[in-house]
Design a protein around this motif. Sequence first.
Motif, short mmCIF file in Angstrom:
data_model
loop_
_atom_site.label_atom_id
_atom_site.label_comp_id
_atom_site.label_asym_id
_atom_site.label_seq_id
_atom_site.Cartn_x
_atom_site.Cartn_y
_atom_site.Cartn_z
N THR A 64 -20.55 -14.64 5.10
CA THR A 64 -21.31 -13.49 5.39
C THR A 64 -20.68 -12.12 5.24
O THR A 64 -21.32 -11.22 5.75
N PHE A 65 -19.63 -12.02 4.54
CA PHE A 65 -19.01 -11.04 4.28
C PHE A 65 -20.02 -9.88 3.38
O PHE A 65 -20.45 -10.59 2.39
N ASN A 66 -20.43 -9.02 4.00
CA ASN A 66 -21.67 -8.23 3.09
C ASN A 66 -21.01 -7.68 1.71
O ASN A 66 -19.81 -7.28 1.77
N ASP A 67 -21.82 -7.72 0.64
CA ASP A 67 -21.47 -7.35 -0.70
C ASP A 67 -22.44 -5.90 -0.85
O ASP A 67 -23.84 -6.20 -0.85
N CYS A 68 -21.79 -4.88 -0.71
CA CYS A 68 -22.65 -3.58 -0.66
C CYS A 68 -22.95 -3.33 -2.03
O CYS A 68 -22.58 -2.10 -2.83
N LYS B 130 -17.62 -5.09 10.36
CA LYS B 130 -18.65 -5.30 11.49
C LYS B 130 -20.00 -4.54 11.11
O LYS B 130 -19.73 -3.76 10.14
N GLY B 131 -20.99 -5.04 11.53
CA GLY B 131 -22.37 -4.34 11.46
C GLY B 131 -22.70 -4.39 10.00
O GLY B 131 -22.65 -5.29 9.30
N GLY B 160 -8.21 -4.57 19.56
CA GLY B 160 -9.36 -3.96 19.89
C GLY B 160 -10.02 -3.08 19.00
O GLY B 160 -10.45 -1.98 19.39
N ALA B 161 -9.85 -3.42 17.89
CA ALA B 161 -10.48 -2.76 16.74
C ALA B 161 -10.51 -3.77 15.38
O ALA B 161 -9.54 -4.40 15.30
N SER B 162 -11.71 -3.55 14.93
CA SER B 162 -11.81 -4.73 13.69
C SER B 162 -11.32 -4.63 12.61
O SER B 162 -11.42 -5.47 11.77
N ASP B 163 -11.08 -3.29 12.21
CA ASP B 163 -10.39 -3.25 10.73
C ASP B 163 -8.99 -2.46 10.95
O ASP B 163 -9.04 -1.27 10.83
N LEU B 164 -7.81 -2.96 10.77
CA LEU B 164 -6.73 -2.58 11.06
C LEU B 164 -6.12 -1.85 9.75
O LEU B 164 -5.13 -0.93 9.90
N THR B 165 -6.49 -2.53 8.54
CA THR B 165 -5.85 -1.98 7.53
C THR B 165 -6.41 -1.07 6.63
O THR B 165 -5.98 -0.66 5.77
N ILE B 205 -10.67 4.44 21.05
CA ILE B 205 -10.93 4.07 19.52
C ILE B 205 -12.25 3.72 19.31
O ILE B 205 -13.08 2.78 19.80
N GLY B 206 -13.23 4.41 18.52
CA GLY B 206 -14.40 4.22 18.23
C GLY B 206 -14.61 3.71 16.77
O GLY B 206 -13.57 3.84 15.90
N GLU B 207 -15.62 3.07 16.52
CA GLU B 207 -15.79 2.46 15.25
C GLU B 207 -17.11 2.76 14.43
O GLU B 207 -18.10 2.73 14.81
N VAL B 208 -16.88 2.99 13.11
CA VAL B 208 -18.20 2.91 12.36
C VAL B 208 -18.12 2.13 11.05
O VAL B 208 -17.13 1.94 10.50
N PRO B 209 -19.23 1.34 10.86
CA PRO B 209 -18.97 0.42 9.85
C PRO B 209 -18.99 1.09 8.50
O PRO B 209 -19.99 1.93 8.31
N ILE B 210 -18.36 0.58 7.34
CA ILE B 210 -18.48 1.35 6.20
C ILE B 210 -18.57 0.33 5.17
O ILE B 210 -18.18 -0.73 5.15
N SER B 211 -19.09 0.94 4.03
CA SER B 211 -18.99 0.18 2.61
C SER B 211 -18.03 0.59 2.15
O SER B 211 -17.76 1.77 1.85
N PHE B 212 -17.06 -0.52 1.45
CA PHE B 212 -15.84 -0.18 0.62
C PHE B 212 -16.27 -0.56 -0.78
O PHE B 212 -16.46 -1.75 -1.01
N VAL B 213 -16.20 0.27 -1.61
CA VAL B 213 -16.45 0.15 -3.23
C VAL B 213 -15.49 0.18 -3.94
O VAL B 213 -14.77 1.17 -3.76
N ASP B 214 -14.88 -0.87 -4.52
CA ASP B 214 -13.72 -0.79 -5.19
C ASP B 214 -13.87 0.21 -6.22
O ASP B 214 -14.95 0.72 -6.71
N ARG B 215 -12.61 0.76 -6.41
CA ARG B 215 -12.42 2.00 -7.30
C ARG B 215 -13.18 1.84 -8.63
O ARG B 215 -12.81 0.59 -9.22
N VAL B 216 -13.56 2.78 -9.08
CA VAL B 216 -14.22 2.61 -10.50
C VAL B 216 -13.22 3.30 -11.58
O VAL B 216 -12.98 2.63 -12.60
N TYR B 217 -12.62 4.53 -11.10
CA TYR B 217 -11.82 5.25 -12.27
C TYR B 217 -10.39 4.89 -11.49
O TYR B 217 -10.03 4.71 -10.53
#
Lengths: 93, 241
Positions: A64-68, B130-131, B160-165, B205-217
Amino acid sequence: MTKLLQWLGSLALLGGIWAALMLDLVGLHAFSPSWYQVLWALPTYLLVTLGCYSLGVVGYRLATFNDCQAASLELQAQIREARADLARRGMKF
Amino acid sequence: MASAARKYSVLLPTYNERENLPLVVWLPVRSFEESGNEFEIIIIDDGSPDGTQEVAEQLIKIYGSDKILLRPRAKKLGLGTAYIHGMKHATGNFIIIMDADLSHHPKFIPEFIKTQKEGSFDIVSGTRYKGNGGVHGWDLKRKLISRGANFLTQVLLRPGASDLTGSFRLYRKEVLQKLMEKCVSKGYVFQMEMIVRARQLGYSIGEVPISFVDRVYGESKLGGNEIVSFLKGLLTLFATT
Ligand SMILES: Nc1nc2c(ncn2[C@@H]2O[C@H](COP(=O)(O)OP(=O)(O)OP(=O)(O)O)[C@@H](O)[C@H]2O)c(=O)[nH]1
Ligand SMILES: [Mg+2]
């Protein structure tokens, strides 16, 4: 207390209870022999269950890992927009 | 509440990011200008041979030297010290740390700011786990390693936080300063240690879901024995914190 000590402490506690029951240190004498068979195998059952649970969780989260895809497309469009705007302001790429 | 004005300092460590830098600056400038928040962007370049600094100079001409600051160092000295170096020059009371390779999209900065205000958090951390968070451009193997490593971290450290790295975060400046003094690890583990120490010190600590797009350049600078050093770091934190 470090996380390692917390783990060791909990394990020692659980192991202690288990050993006490196995050796019947509490002196209950209330258990049938078949109960001891179950008790004997209990740590192994627990380990296997935990292992399966972990595999299940990781597998589910992997599936279920989102693919963005949309985020990537949006970024491509914004890259073009940004380049055009910066070029207009005199930026040389 | 008569709170002092908020100013956000974005720290951008760069090494050979000539292609990415203009975009990594253009996007947040636009959104900061729309929101009206006070900001500055500090580029910490470690003597990139590809001309990153020349690009930075051009950006300063376009946006002004009060908005874009170039604070370079002579040679490649690593990420951790780059943040410390950048922080010395930061005038904002909030610091945003992000990669300059476009895998961290600046569009999330307004969400970081909003979350921070709502919860009055000391730290807001971007999370891929998350989310609506997620990744793009990763193959199955990399996703599996990421998920497995994250699970192991959660079990062993209960942070107590979902993304440590991840390294897309917003900090109160004094909190970041304090944490920088305490943290000693390198690479991914450094980001993990920041969160673990933050919890120890009682920061929220608060959290915001982010989309991580692998580097293009450009090319990835981490690599090699990432997994081994991650495991070593995780076990070190497990045994010492
Ligand atoms: N100033 C400075 N910046 C660095 C150094 N090493 C990496 N960076 C920057 O730190 C950010 C993160 O580095 P990346 O190479 O993208 O590392 P990563 O995100 O773990 O790996 P990939 O995105 O998978 O390539 C980028 O903006 C780099 O340009 C360094 O030694 N000094
Ligand atoms: Mg990157």
